[in-house]
Design a protein around this motif. Structure first.
Motif, PDB file in Angstrom:
ATOM      1  N   LYS A  41       0.832  -1.209   0.000  1.00 21.60           N
ATOM      2  CA  LYS A  41       0.000   0.000   0.000  1.00 21.60           C
ATOM      3  C   LYS A  41       0.864   1.256   0.000  1.00 21.60           C
ATOM      4  CE  LYS A  41      -3.970  -2.165   0.355  1.00 21.60           C
ATOM      5  NZ  LYS A  41      -4.986  -2.104  -0.729  1.00 21.60           N
ATOM      6  N   ARG A  42       2.117   1.123  -0.394  1.00 16.54           N
ATOM      7  CA  ARG A  42       3.069   2.247  -0.437  1.00 16.54           C
ATOM      8  C   ARG A  42       3.215   2.887   0.940  1.00 16.54           C
ATOM      9  NH1 ARG A  42       0.822   5.837  -5.184  1.00 16.54           N
ATOM     10  NH2 ARG A  42       2.840   6.891  -5.049  1.00 16.54           N
ATOM     11  N   ASN A  43       3.049   2.040   1.979  1.00 14.97           N
ATOM     12  CA  ASN A  43       3.172   2.461   3.378  1.00 14.97           C
ATOM     13  C   ASN A  43       2.190   3.570   3.738  1.00 14.97           C
ATOM     14  OD1 ASN A  43       5.316   0.610   3.862  1.00 14.97           O
ATOM     15  ND2 ASN A  43       6.719   2.035   2.862  1.00 14.97           N
ATOM     16  N   ALA A  44       1.018   3.531   3.107  1.00 12.58           N
ATOM     17  CA  ALA A  44      -0.004   4.546   3.366  1.00 12.58           C
ATOM     18  C   ALA A  44      -0.483   4.474   4.815  1.00 12.58           C
ATOM     19  CB  ALA A  44      -1.179   4.361   2.407  1.00 12.58           C
ATOM     20  N   LEU A  45      -0.967   5.601   5.304  1.00 15.96           N
ATOM     21  CA  LEU A  45      -1.378   5.744   6.695  1.00 15.96           C
ATOM     22  C   LEU A  45      -2.843   5.357   6.874  1.00 15.96           C
ATOM     23  CD1 LEU A  45       0.274   9.245   7.164  1.00 15.96           C
ATOM     24  CD2 LEU A  45       1.133   7.096   8.114  1.00 15.96           C
ATOM     25  N   ASP A  46      -3.081   4.312   7.661  1.00 21.71           N
ATOM     26  CA  ASP A  46      -4.423   3.929   8.067  1.00 21.71           C
ATOM     27  C   ASP A  46      -4.443   3.910   9.593  1.00 21.71           C
ATOM     28  OD1 ASP A  46      -2.996   1.661   8.719  1.00 21.71           O
ATOM     29  OD2 ASP A  46      -4.290   0.265   7.622  1.00 21.71           O
ATOM     30  N   PRO A  47      -5.580   3.644  10.247  1.00 19.08           N
ATOM     31  CA  PRO A  47      -5.596   3.677  11.719  1.00 19.08           C
ATOM     32  C   PRO A  47      -4.536   2.796  12.354  1.00 19.08           C
ATOM     33  CG  PRO A  47      -7.839   3.685  10.893  1.00 19.08           C
ATOM     34  CD  PRO A  47      -6.951   3.490   9.694  1.00 19.08           C
ATOM     35  N   ALA A  48      -4.307   1.603  11.811  1.00 19.66           N
ATOM     36  CA  ALA A  48      -3.291   0.713  12.388  1.00 19.66           C
ATOM     37  C   ALA A  48      -1.894   1.308  12.268  1.00 19.66           C
ATOM     38  CB  ALA A  48      -3.353  -0.654  11.708  1.00 19.66           C
ATOM     39  N   MET A  49      -1.614   1.983  11.157  1.00 21.07           N
ATOM     40  CA  MET A  49      -0.294   2.596  10.988  1.00 21.07           C
ATOM     41  C   MET A  49      -0.113   3.777  11.939  1.00 21.07           C
ATOM     42  SD  MET A  49       2.588   2.389   9.293  1.00 21.07           S
ATOM     43  CE  MET A  49       2.506   1.789   7.597  1.00 21.07           C
ATOM     44  N   PHE A  50      -1.164   4.570  12.114  1.00 20.74           N
ATOM     45  CA  PHE A  50      -1.085   5.671  13.089  1.00 20.74           C
ATOM     46  C   PHE A  50      -0.790   5.122  14.481  1.00 20.74           C
ATOM     47  CE2 PHE A  50      -3.660   8.269  10.016  1.00 20.74           C
ATOM     48  CZ  PHE A  50      -2.788   9.330   9.929  1.00 20.74           C
ATOM     49  N   GLU A  51      -1.516   4.090  14.871  1.00 21.08           N
ATOM     50  CA  GLU A  51      -1.276   3.465  16.169  1.00 21.08           C
ATOM     51  C   GLU A  51       0.164   2.995  16.288  1.00 21.08           C
ATOM     52  OE1 GLU A  51      -3.859   0.277  17.298  1.00 21.08           O
ATOM     53  OE2 GLU A  51      -5.666   1.396  16.744  1.00 21.08           O
ATOM     54  N   GLY A  60      -8.876   4.935   1.760  1.00 23.23           N
ATOM     55  CA  GLY A  60     -10.079   4.750   2.566  1.00 23.23           C
ATOM     56  C   GLY A  60     -10.364   5.933   3.459  1.00 23.23           C
ATOM     57  N   SER A  61      -9.309   6.614   3.884  1.00 19.22           N
ATOM     58  CA  SER A  61      -9.494   7.795   4.737  1.00 19.22           C
ATOM     59  C   SER A  61     -10.172   8.922   3.978  1.00 19.22           C
ATOM     60  CB  SER A  61      -8.135   8.271   5.264  1.00 19.22           C
ATOM     61  OG  SER A  61      -7.561   7.303   6.115  1.00 19.22           O
ATOM     62  N   PHE A  62      -9.807   9.101   2.711  1.00 18.56           N
ATOM     63  CA  PHE A  62     -10.426  10.165   1.919  1.00 18.56           C
ATOM     64  C   PHE A  62     -11.893   9.849   1.641  1.00 18.56           C
ATOM     65  CE2 PHE A  62      -5.879  10.550   0.668  1.00 18.56           C
ATOM     66  CZ  PHE A  62      -5.669  11.809   1.190  1.00 18.56           C
ATOM     67  N   ARG A  63     -12.192   8.574   1.395  1.00 17.89           N
ATOM     68  CA  ARG A  63     -13.593   8.196   1.175  1.00 17.89           C
ATOM     69  C   ARG A  63     -14.416   8.456   2.437  1.00 17.89           C
ATOM     70  NH1 ARG A  63     -10.871   3.552  -1.162  1.00 17.89           N
ATOM     71  NH2 ARG A  63     -10.806   3.770  -3.435  1.00 17.89           N
ATOM     72  N   ALA A  64     -13.840   8.151   3.598  1.00 14.21           N
ATOM     73  CA  ALA A  64     -14.559   8.365   4.855  1.00 14.21           C
ATOM     74  C   ALA A  64     -14.822   9.842   5.102  1.00 14.21           C
ATOM     75  CB  ALA A  64     -13.773   7.769   6.011  1.00 14.21           C
ATOM     76  N   ALA A 116       3.263   7.158   1.083  1.00 13.48           N
ATOM     77  CA  ALA A 116       2.512   7.898   0.074  1.00 13.48           C
ATOM     78  C   ALA A 116       1.387   8.734   0.650  1.00 13.48           C
ATOM     79  CB  ALA A 116       1.953   6.929  -0.973  1.00 13.48           C
ATOM     80  N   GLY A 117       1.284   8.818   1.985  1.00  5.61           N
ATOM     81  CA  GLY A 117       0.258   9.647   2.601  1.00  5.61           C
ATOM     82  C   GLY A 117      -0.897   8.827   3.128  1.00  5.61           C
ATOM     83  N   LEU A 118      -2.058   9.451   3.247  1.00  6.30           N
ATOM     84  CA  LEU A 118      -3.225   8.769   3.793  1.00  6.30           C
ATOM     85  C   LEU A 118      -3.701   7.656   2.869  1.00  6.30           C
ATOM     86  CD1 LEU A 118      -5.563  11.557   5.241  1.00  6.30           C
ATOM     87  CD2 LEU A 118      -4.122   9.962   6.506  1.00  6.30           C
ATOM     88  N   ASP A 119      -4.147   6.569   3.473  1.00  9.75           N
ATOM     89  CA  ASP A 119      -4.803   5.500   2.736  1.00  9.75           C
ATOM     90  C   ASP A 119      -6.053   6.063   2.060  1.00  9.75           C
ATOM     91  OD1 ASP A 119      -6.828   3.172   2.583  1.00  9.75           O
ATOM     92  OD2 ASP A 119      -4.930   2.153   3.003  1.00  9.75           O
TER      93      ASP A 119
END
Length: 262
Positions: free
Chosen positions: A19-29, A63-67, A58-61
């Motif tokens: 996922k190009r190391n994109a940021l999702d809730p698990a990555m933030f944690e 899914g974050s933008f869709r949310a 690569a920034g936010l996943d």
């Protein structure tokens, strides 16, 4: 996150290469909890922060933008202990935890460091980038502002006008231009190897001197001059004649590698 520690140097990698190391809730944690755990390790001398695969982050996943279309912030789902420092939001904590780490943090950047990914890199003390890396304060292109400490850190690095230009446009810059602007510290063909070598050099220094230096430089420009100079004298007073400082002097005179205590 993947962490290995050798010789006092922590090799820390964002580990979602697919996922190009994109940021999702698990990555933030993982960013916050990993940084917090490392901060408690008194044997640690330096940290190298990089990404697995071809990209830093690569920034936010997506899914974050869709949310966000429904007003939701997925980063708020991260399960973390209550914040104690100035960074309160999850995204801010994921960056500021590296600034607050008592030892130097070196970001090794190749590929993309975009939006939140760039802001994670801004939490490091030193940024070593590949010449062809791509960096961008990308948030405006998603209709957003940089909200992971970026608005506060960027002007300090590149100047207020350049920070505005980058944030107003989302313009992508190469690693070479990033170093020229002050967004990166320097360029290296292999930024990870260079960062690890720099970290090993730091690991060979008196750890209390290195930690004290980081504390003092972090204060510069953020407290008045009298307070900064007083802090400088407190740090030097604690170091002179201390066991590690004596060992640094003795080792240099004896032309050997010093053996410092934690």
């Amino acid at each position: 996150m993947r962490v290995t520690i050798e010789g006092g140097v922590a090799d820390v990698r964002l580990n979602r290469p697919d996922k190009r190391n994109a940021l999702d809730p698990a990555m933030f944690e993982a960013l916050v909890l990993t940084g917090t755990e490392l901060a408690a390790d008194t044997s640690l001398r330096a940290v190298v922060l990089s990404g697995e695969g071809p990209d830093f982050c690569a920034g936010l996943d997506f899914g974050s933008f869709r949310a966000m279309a429904s007003g939701e912030r997925l980063s708020a789902r991260a399960e973390l202990p209550e914040p104690t420092g100035p960074a309160r939001a999850t995204g801010q904590r994921a960056v500021h935890v590296w600034t607050e780490l008592p030892v130097p943090v070196i970001a090794a950047i190749r590929g993309n460091a975009l939006g939140g990914g760039l802001q994670v890199a801004l939490g490091a003390d030193i940024r070593i980038v590949a010449p062809d890396a791509v960096l961008s304060v990308l948030e405006v292109q998603w209709g957003l502002v940089p909200d992971m400490t970026g608005t506060q850190v960027l002007p300090e690095l590149v100047g207020r006008d350049v920070a505005k230009e980058l944030a107003f446009t989302g313009r992508r810059v190469s690693g070479t231009e990033a170093a020229r602007l002050g967004l990166a510290t320097r360029v290296a063909d292999d930024p990870l190897a260079e960062a690890l070598q720099t970290a090993r050099t730091i690991a060979g220094m008196n750890p209390h001197a290195v930690r004290g230096t980081k504390r003092l430089i972090e204060m510069a420009g953020r407290v008045d001059l009298a307070e900064g100079l007083a802090a400088e004298q407190r740090e030097i007073g604690a170091l002179i004649g201390s066991p590690n400082q004596v060992e640094a002097v003795t080792a240099r005179f004896e032309r050997r590698a010093p053996q410092f205590a934690d």
